[in-house]
Design an enzyme around this catalytic site. Structure first.
Site, PDB file in Angstrom:
ATOM      1  N   GLY A  70       0.814  -1.215   0.000  1.00 37.67           N
ATOM      2  CA  GLY A  70       0.000   0.000   0.000  1.00 37.67           C
ATOM      3  C   GLY A  70       0.850   1.268   0.000  1.00 37.67           C
ATOM      4  CB  CYS A 324       1.946   3.585  11.225  1.00 36.83           C
ATOM      5  SG  CYS A 324       1.008   2.436  10.234  1.00 36.83           S
TER       6      CYS A 324
HETATM    7  C1  LIG Z   1      -1.878  -0.424   5.885  1.00 35.44           C
HETATM    8  C2  LIG Z   1      -2.239   0.784   5.120  1.00 35.44           C
HETATM    9  C3  LIG Z   1      -1.353   1.349   4.181  1.00 35.44           C
HETATM   10  C4  LIG Z   1       0.041   0.809   3.973  1.00 35.44           C
HETATM   11  O1  LIG Z   1       0.022  -0.442   3.364  1.00 35.44           O
HETATM   12  P1  LIG Z   1       1.346  -1.364   3.452  1.00 35.44           P
HETATM   13  O2  LIG Z   1       1.051  -2.486   2.513  1.00 35.44           O
HETATM   14  O3  LIG Z   1       1.447  -1.806   4.862  1.00 35.44           O
HETATM   15  O4  LIG Z   1       2.486  -0.529   2.984  1.00 35.44           O
HETATM   16  C5  LIG Z   1      -1.764   2.439   3.460  1.00 35.44           C
HETATM   17  N1  LIG Z   1      -2.982   2.977   3.646  1.00 35.44           N
HETATM   18  C6  LIG Z   1      -3.863   2.472   4.522  1.00 35.44           C
HETATM   19  C7  LIG Z   1      -5.207   3.088   4.658  1.00 35.44           C
HETATM   20  C8  LIG Z   1      -3.521   1.365   5.296  1.00 35.44           C
HETATM   21  O5  LIG Z   1      -4.391   0.876   6.177  1.00 35.44           O
END
Ligand SMILES: *Cc1c(COP(=O)(O)O)cnc(C)c1O
Length: 396
Positions: A70, A324
């Site tokens: 993400g 985070c």
């Molecule tokens: C977890 C999350 C991300 C980051 O995704 P990763 O695959 O952990 O890098 C970004 N946006 C939202 C809304 C998330 O919940």
């Protein structure tokens, strides 16, 4: 009892996804760029995964780009749109005050590079209005980026309406759909999005793999240099097991969504009803327009971290704010944005459910959380001041 109620942080890989992946660590280890048959088996798997993911999102296979997750998808989408805007002298971006750090910090970097970002205020229910976006759009707006559903308070934004406005005004529209994909229905055509980010580990696929949907004709820059993988936009040998696992997990989630989501939502609603009975507690986010598995409360007079640690001793895994942000003393920017004062924003608890949770587990949570809250309040000097009337309650 062991209760994992932190599915917004990450999920357990489903059996289907796990079994789909295993051969690609073992006999099907080829590199899809190789011309020989071992490589071509991997290339076929890559193509099939792309088709499956495209279908689940209502996209074409060529509009799907695989990434490491993400965060990378968000970075690439936003930086691409900013670069495309800059070429036309458009250096204004619109977003919201409740985005994930992957979006927020990318936008802050662009601000340091001379872009101007409007972070739209969010009302107490956590849902922005399409009108607010329409009013913020200017002739020099290069991009609107609004998350599909929030990772902390679970609220779902009116994405299709915002997308329609952006399309009409000729502005690129990106949505971080990491919390939404596999949990609520997404269709990139109906939703009028130009770019959309998803992450495998949030819907029971493996970690470290994600995808970015980019509508045909929308420019996409590459963030790293290398080979011609992903049509030259995302170089590097593809994570075939991860991609295969992600496709299997997304297919499964979308296929059974109509059955699974109402069951999860019913457990969510029981939790919301039960936890609302705790004195001086308040639900964060809209009670109905929220993800099926999301419960988020503030409890006055105590610290969220303490609730999480004590619940863990009873076998309940939950979160305070977002994973985070933990480790920092700042309260959640999302809770501050919806107007929660600092003193109660620290006392938040997020429980996020999946289809693996049971009614017995919900009963157990409903038994333990009130006990933990009471226990911590009994030790809290802030709570004593509140009870003795030396301080006023923020939550009535
Ligand atoms: C977890 C999350 C991300 C980051 O995704 P990763 O695959 O952990 O890098 C970004 N946006 C939202 C809304 C998330 O919940």
């Amino acid at each position: 009892m062991k209760v994992y109620a932190d599915n917004a942080a990450t999920t357990r890989v489903s059996r289907t996804a796990l079994h789909a992946m295993l051969p690609y660590f073992d006999e099907l280890y080829g590199n899809p760029s190789s011309l020989h048959s071992v490589g071509q088996r991997a290339a076929e798997a890559l193509y099939e995964a792309r088709e499956t993911i495209a279908k689940c999102l209502g996209a074409e296979p060529r509009e799907i780009y695989f990434t490491s997750g993400g965060s990378e998808s968000d970075n690439q989408a936003i930086i691409s749109a900013a670069e495309a805007g800059q070429r036309k002298n458009k250096k204004h971006i619109i977003s919201t005050a409740i985005e994930h750090h992957a979006v927020m910090n990318t936008l802050k970097k662009l601000e340091r590079q001379g872009f101007e970002v409007t972070f739209l205020d969010v009302p107490e229910n956590g849902i922005i209005t399409p009108e607010a976006v329409a009013e913020a759009i200017r002739p020099d707006t290069a991009l609107v980026t609004v998350m599909y559903a929030n990772n902390e308070i679970g609220t779902i934004q009116p994405i299709a309406e915002i997308g329609a406005i952006c399309r009409e005004r000729g502005v690129i529209f990106h949505s971080d759909a990491v919390q939404a994909a596999g949990h609520i229905d997404i269709n990139v055509v109906r939703d009028n999005v130009d770019m959309l980010s998803i992450s495998s580990h949030k819907f029971r696929g493996p970690k470290g793999v994600g995808a970015l949907y980019v509508r045909r004709g929308v420019p996409l820059s590459r963030l790293i240099e290398g080979g011609e993988q992903e049509r030259g936009r995302r170089p590097g040998t593809e994570n075939i097991p991860g991609i295969v696992g992600m496709a299997a997990a997304l297919y499964e989630s979308c296929e059974y969504m109509n059955v699974v989501a109402p069951k999860i939502a019913a457990m969510r609603d029981r939790l919301i009803e039960g936890l609302s009975k705790i004195p001086h507690s308040i639900l964060n986010g809209d009670p109905k327009r929220r993800l099926p598995g999301n419960v988020n409360f503030c409890f006055e007079g105590i610290e969220g971290e303490a609730i999480v640690l004590l619940l863990d001793e009873y076998g309940i895994q939950a979160s305070s704010g977002s994973a985070c942000a933990s480790g920092s003393l700042d309260p959640s920017h999302v809770l501050i944005a919806i107007g929660r004062p600092h003193e109660i924003a620290h006392g938040s608890l997020r429980l996020t459910l999946s289809e693996e949770n049971t009614q017995e587990e919900v009963d157990y949570i409903l038994e333990k959380v009130p006990q933990v809250v009471e226990h911590l309040r009994n030790m809290s000097p802030v709570w004593r001041d509140l009870v003795e009337g030396k301080r006023e309650y923020v939550i009535q």
